[in-house]
Design a protein around this motif. Structure first.
Motif, mmCIF file in Angstrom:
data_model
loop_
_atom_site.group_PDB
_atom_site.id
_atom_site.type_symbol
_atom_site.label_atom_id
_atom_site.label_comp_id
_atom_site.label_asym_id
_atom_site.label_seq_id
_atom_site.Cartn_x
_atom_site.Cartn_y
_atom_site.Cartn_z
ATOM 1 N N SER A 47 43.753 34.646 39.855
ATOM 2 C CA SER A 47 43.288 34.203 41.172
ATOM 3 C C SER A 47 44.282 33.224 41.788
ATOM 4 O O SER A 47 44.575 33.276 42.987
ATOM 5 C CB SER A 47 41.906 33.549 41.049
ATOM 6 O OG SER A 47 40.955 34.458 40.528
ATOM 7 N N PHE A 48 44.816 32.339 40.961
ATOM 8 C CA PHE A 48 45.780 31.343 41.429
ATOM 9 C C PHE A 48 47.061 32.018 41.923
ATOM 10 O O PHE A 48 47.603 31.672 42.974
ATOM 11 C CB PHE A 48 46.086 30.361 40.304
ATOM 12 C CG PHE A 48 47.027 29.250 40.684
ATOM 13 C CD1 PHE A 48 46.778 28.460 41.787
ATOM 14 C CD2 PHE A 48 48.146 28.981 39.924
ATOM 15 C CE1 PHE A 48 47.637 27.423 42.145
ATOM 16 C CE2 PHE A 48 49.015 27.963 40.261
ATOM 17 C CZ PHE A 48 48.758 27.176 41.370
ATOM 18 N N MET A 49 47.538 33.007 41.166
ATOM 19 C CA MET A 49 48.755 33.712 41.555
ATOM 20 C C MET A 49 48.566 34.418 42.892
ATOM 21 O O MET A 49 49.456 34.400 43.749
ATOM 22 C CB MET A 49 49.139 34.726 40.467
ATOM 23 C CG MET A 49 50.453 35.462 40.734
ATOM 24 S SD MET A 49 51.907 34.419 40.657
ATOM 25 C CE MET A 49 52.387 34.349 42.388
ATOM 26 N N ALA A 50 47.405 35.031 43.086
ATOM 27 C CA ALA A 50 47.131 35.711 44.359
ATOM 28 C C ALA A 50 47.101 34.714 45.512
ATOM 29 O O ALA A 50 47.588 34.999 46.615
ATOM 30 C CB ALA A 50 45.815 36.475 44.275
ATOM 31 N N THR A 51 46.555 33.534 45.262
ATOM 32 C CA THR A 51 46.493 32.507 46.299
ATOM 33 C C THR A 51 47.880 31.996 46.657
ATOM 34 O O THR A 51 48.192 31.763 47.837
ATOM 35 C CB THR A 51 45.606 31.335 45.839
ATOM 36 O OG1 THR A 51 44.291 31.823 45.558
ATOM 37 C CG2 THR A 51 45.521 30.262 46.902
ATOM 38 N N ILE A 52 48.734 31.815 45.653
ATOM 39 C CA ILE A 52 50.110 31.386 45.910
ATOM 40 C C ILE A 52 50.835 32.429 46.762
ATOM 41 O O ILE A 52 51.546 32.105 47.734
ATOM 42 C CB ILE A 52 50.868 31.166 44.588
ATOM 43 C CG1 ILE A 52 50.273 29.986 43.823
ATOM 44 C CG2 ILE A 52 52.350 30.943 44.844
ATOM 45 C CD1 ILE A 52 50.380 28.658 44.532
ATOM 46 N N MET B 125 35.599 34.469 43.952
ATOM 47 C CA MET B 125 37.040 34.260 44.070
ATOM 48 C C MET B 125 37.802 35.301 43.249
ATOM 49 O O MET B 125 38.785 35.880 43.708
ATOM 50 C CB MET B 125 37.411 32.849 43.603
ATOM 51 C CG MET B 125 36.682 31.735 44.336
ATOM 52 S SD MET B 125 36.996 31.743 46.113
ATOM 53 C CE MET B 125 38.700 31.245 46.146
ATOM 54 N N ALA B 126 37.327 35.537 42.036
ATOM 55 C CA ALA B 126 37.965 36.534 41.179
ATOM 56 C C ALA B 126 37.832 37.928 41.776
ATOM 57 O O ALA B 126 38.764 38.740 41.709
ATOM 58 C CB ALA B 126 37.357 36.494 39.779
ATOM 59 N N ALA B 127 36.673 38.195 42.375
ATOM 60 C CA ALA B 127 36.445 39.508 42.982
ATOM 61 C C ALA B 127 37.408 39.749 44.141
ATOM 62 O O ALA B 127 37.959 40.850 44.286
ATOM 63 C CB ALA B 127 35.002 39.624 43.459
ATOM 64 N N ALA B 128 37.639 38.710 44.944
ATOM 65 C CA ALA B 128 38.572 38.841 46.065
ATOM 66 C C ALA B 128 39.999 39.054 45.555
ATOM 67 O O ALA B 128 40.736 39.910 46.057
ATOM 68 C CB ALA B 128 38.508 37.597 46.947
ATOM 69 N N ALA B 129 40.377 38.282 44.530
ATOM 70 C CA ALA B 129 41.719 38.440 43.957
ATOM 71 C C ALA B 129 41.889 39.822 43.344
ATOM 72 O O ALA B 129 42.947 40.450 43.473
ATOM 73 C CB ALA B 129 41.963 37.359 42.902
ATOM 74 N N ASN B 130 40.855 40.312 42.702
ATOM 75 C CA ASN B 130 40.900 41.626 42.076
ATOM 76 C C ASN B 130 41.234 42.717 43.097
ATOM 77 O O ASN B 130 42.010 43.636 42.821
ATOM 78 C CB ASN B 130 39.571 41.922 41.399
ATOM 79 C CG ASN B 130 39.603 43.208 40.588
ATOM 80 O OD1 ASN B 130 40.545 43.467 39.850
ATOM 81 N ND2 ASN B 130 38.572 44.021 40.737
ATOM 82 N N GLU B 131 40.668 42.606 44.292
ATOM 83 C CA GLU B 131 40.944 43.601 45.333
ATOM 84 C C GLU B 131 42.409 43.577 45.761
ATOM 85 O O GLU B 131 43.005 44.615 46.057
ATOM 86 C CB GLU B 131 40.028 43.357 46.539
ATOM 87 C CG GLU B 131 38.553 43.613 46.263
ATOM 88 C CD GLU B 131 38.303 45.029 45.761
ATOM 89 O OE1 GLU B 131 38.874 45.984 46.338
ATOM 90 O OE2 GLU B 131 37.548 45.185 44.778
ATOM 91 N N VAL B 132 42.984 42.373 45.789
ATOM 92 C CA VAL B 132 44.398 42.258 46.153
ATOM 93 C C VAL B 132 45.278 42.919 45.084
ATOM 94 O O VAL B 132 46.240 43.631 45.399
ATOM 95 C CB VAL B 132 44.806 40.783 46.349
ATOM 96 C CG1 VAL B 132 46.265 40.682 46.791
ATOM 97 C CG2 VAL B 132 43.898 40.104 47.369
#
Length: 446
Positions: free
Chosen positions: A339-344, A416-423
């Motif tokens: 999740s952190f990597m996707a946010t960065i 948050m994890a679900a959103a990152a997973n989609e990315v």
């Protein structure tokens, strides 16, 4: 600089190589020795040795606060002599010196007082509290500290048990290499047999099937890609289960779901075998460096029997209780990392979209509270367009998926994890599966 020249420090030199925590002091470097470019660091002379090195500022932590921890890790005579030298130095410098301590994770916000006498920092000092990592708490878990001390004082003796290792991917290759370097007798097997050749040259033995490895070795490790691969390795044709006999140990190092761990534990123990799960937190580079963090759960006696193996492959290992707990903890950790990597990546692309310099964004980020080696390396990879895998994108997406499922079973939200997973799923659709996790950046620019 006068306020830091004589600071006592304690260095976790694992970032620079296979070295243990070691006390030293910041000194002025030779005039002809240039400071590493782009890195905020100090020149360190280590007590009790002739060694010196440039050490990153973020590796500083207070000496007094971590002295006992270091003494537990290092039992060698040379280390004790180095500690004695520090104590003697502090006595002589009392009232004039400040204390610092080097570690791979610390913050180094010590206050500079160039016009005042320097002092030794104590536990209740404001300067010391600024250096403490607020995340450092007593977890109640048992930790076997790293093999870093092996290179210095030879305090770690490889087990005389025969070791088997199944799976020579990004993580497994580094693990096996370090097991061999530390003197373990290792038999290897990999689905793609050619990957075994290098390790045979290094002294490993070749196993023809997982069953053969399990039957001829006392302790067999497995490190594969996902739950299906882990099950197939044990339950499939010529699988591990066929080689398990009473007393044989099987250690599952793959990052999988708790249900898979429970199933594998049951089938191994039903044959009289002993089972331990031991997934690892880290990357290919940390695996190569022997600096992984091992999370173990299951049979405590197996954990203890594997002490020298864990010390060879990692800097720390934790025993977390019953089988399944390590899988749960590992999925949570990877959920946070993914999740952190996707946010960065999202921040970098938003900076670009709004006309801001991505390099300046990174420079600012690395000066703040989120500064870390992980952030620096991944952002530099993105800016350079270098997505050579250190941890596969497809694997972090798998971990996110498993963590979300675990949250569903616990009736706990993971938005948050679900959103990152989609990315990450979008990145996979863009053929980024076999690239590094930082390639999630490409999901934002296509």
């Amino acid at each position: 600089k006068t306020c830091i020249r004589s600071k006592c420090i304690s260095s976790f030199r694992g970032k620079l190589g296979r070295y243990p925590p070691w006390p030293g002091k910041v000194v002025s470097p030779p005039k002809d020795l240039k400071k590493p470019r782009g890195k905020k660091c100090h020149f360190v002379k280590f007590f009790g040795t002739e060694d010196h090195a440039w050490i990153k500022v973020e590796q500083l932590k207070p000496y007094h606060a971590h002295k006992e921890e270091m003494i537990k890790i290092n039992k060698g005579k040379r280390f004790q002599q180095a500690v004695d030298a520090v104590e003697d130095f502090l006595k002589k410098a009392k009232g004039k010196e400040q204390v610092r301590n080097l570690d791979g994770k610390g913050d180094s916000k010590g206050k500079k007082t160039p016009n005042k006498p320097l002092k030794i920092l104590e536990e209740d000092d404001e300067d010391l509290s600024a250096l403490k990592d607020p995340s450092e708490k007593d977890t109640g878990s048992t930790s076997i500290q790293a093999a870093d001390s092996t290179a210095i004082n030879g305090s770690i003796t490889p087990t005389d048990k025969r070791i088997g290792f199944l799976g020579l991917g990004l993580m497994g290759s580094g693990i096996v290499s370090n097991l061999l370097k530390m003197g373990h007798v290792v038999t290897v097997w990999n689905r793609t047999a050619e990957k075994c050749d290098l390790f045979i040259q290094e002294g490993a033995r070749l196993g023809r099937t997982p069953a053969e490895v399990a039957s001829t070795c006392d302790i067999t490790f497995s490190c594969v890609s996902d739950p299906k691969a882990a099950r197939d390795l044990v339950l499939g044709p010529s699988g591990v289960l066929q080689g398990i006999r009473p007393g044989k140990c099987y250690i599952e190092m793959s990052t999988v779901d708790p249900e898979t761990i429970t199933e594998l534990s049951q089938v191994i123990t039903s044959r009289g075998g002993r089972f331990l799960e031991a997934p690892v937190a880290g990357s290919q580079q940390l695996s190569n460096d022997g600096m992984l963090v091992i999370l173990a759960a299951g049979d405590r006696t197996v954990y203890e029997d594997c002490s020298s193996c864990f010390q060879a492959m990692g800097k720390t290992s934790f025993f977390l209780g019953e089988a399944g707990n390590a899988a749960r903890m590992m999925l949570i950790l990877n959920m946070v990392q993914g999740s952190f990597m996707a946010t960065i990546a999202e921040g970098l692309t938003l900076a670009q979209a709004t006309g801001q310099s991505q390099q300046t964004f990174l420079d600012i980020l690395c000066q703040g509270q989120m500064a870390s080696t992980f952030v620096d390396q991944k952002c530099q990879n993105i800016l350079q367009g270098n997505f050579k895998p250190d941890y596969y994108l497809k694997h972090i997406q798998k971990d996110l998926r498993l963590a979300i499922s675990m949250g569903d079973m616990a009736n706990h939200p993971t938005p948050m994890a679900a959103a990152a997973n989609e990315v990450y799923k979008r990145a996979k659709a863009l053929d980024q599966s076999d690239n590094d996790i930082s390639a999630v950046y490409r999901a934002y620019i296509h």
